[in-house]
Design an enzyme around this catalytic site. Structure first.
Site: not given
Length: 277
Positions: A54, A133, A146, A150
């Site tokens: 984790d 990404s 998100y 990134k």
């Protein structure tokens, strides 16, 4: 020559699972990890080493890397793949949900890097592959959490690449466009965390699975399958002189075009997107 060793995070499904398979098929010793070790049975049956990891747990990263050091005495490549998306208008994403997003997508990567670097420095070589990404260099409505994670990862990776270069360590960013995985399913679940204000009706339309499917998450035009990304990661991990970043999928052309489009024009295009029925 000793068998090279790779550590991959987020291997329960999608890019991580396919990446572990690709490296195993090439003959690497693969340590496939995930926060849900029960989901790694297919990789274990094939001969991959598996472990619970984790990335938000301070002890997990060091424990896995110590195990690799004890069992293999080397770590040639670290692939930081674990991550997820938290859709929602910025105002409607609770700060706690944004913290959770960064805890996995950003701080988790940092934790793995810190655990792996002493071993890589000791052996005088290594490669860190951070799965970012196209949203690490562009953006879209409803993806603020998100995108933020990134962009942070991109900045960290750029600095790290310069800092560790004299230790024989490469740092490479992978920037996939949309990839059809369970990422989209989880993103649709995570959007329920938002605190609705009624001020952003376009979000409910764009992220309505019955209306647009997952067109604005992981099934956009030009989306690829996870094995495509995995195969490219394997190639990049073995290139003698890798580039700093690689865009995977046809969205690289949109990124290039985006450099030529003024911010004001892009903002006006997004205004049109918000008016989609």
């Amino acid at each position: 020559m000793a068998t090279p060793t790779v550590l991959v995070t987020g291997c329960a499904s999608g890019i991580g699972n396919e990446t572990a398979l690709a490296f195993h098929d090439r003959g690497w010793t693969v340590y496939a990890t995930d926060s849900d070790p029960d989901a790694l049975g297919d990789l274990e049956e094939l001969g991959c080493e598996t472990a619970e990891l984790d990335v938000t747990d301070p002890d997990h990263a060091s424990r896995v890397v110590d195990r690799i050091d004890d069992e293999q005495g080397r770590l040639d490549c670290l692939i930081n793949n674990a991550g997820y998306g938290q859709p929602g208008p910025v105002e409607e994403v609770p700060t706690e949900a944004l913290e959770d997003q960064l805890r996995v997508n950003f701080f988790g990567v940092h934790r793995l890097i810190r655990a792996a670097l002493p071993l890589m420095r000791r052996q005088g070589r290594g490669r860190i592959v951070n799965v970012s990404s196209v949203y690490g260099r562009t953006f879209f409505l409803g993806q603020g959490a998100y995108v933020g994670s990134k962009w942070a990862l991109e900045g960290l990776s750029n600095v790290l690449r310069a800092e560790v270069s004299d230790h024989g360590i490469d740092v490479v960013l992978i920037e996939p466009g949309p990839v059809e995985t369970q990422f989209g399913e989880r993103a649709l679940e995570e959007k329920e965390n938002r605190e609705e204000t009624g001020a952003y009706p376009w979000f409910d339309r764009l992220y309505d699975e019955e209306r647009y499917g997952r067109r604005f998450i992981d099934r956009a035009v030009g989306h690829v399958q996870p094995e495509t990304v995995a195969d490219r990661i394997l190639e990049i991990a073995t290139e003698p002189d890798p580039d700093a970043r690689y865009v995977i999928g046809p969205w690289k052309y949109q990124l290039w075009a985006g450099k030529l489009v003024p911010t004001g024009v892009r903002d006006r295009l997004l205004e049109q997107v918000k008016r989609m029925p």
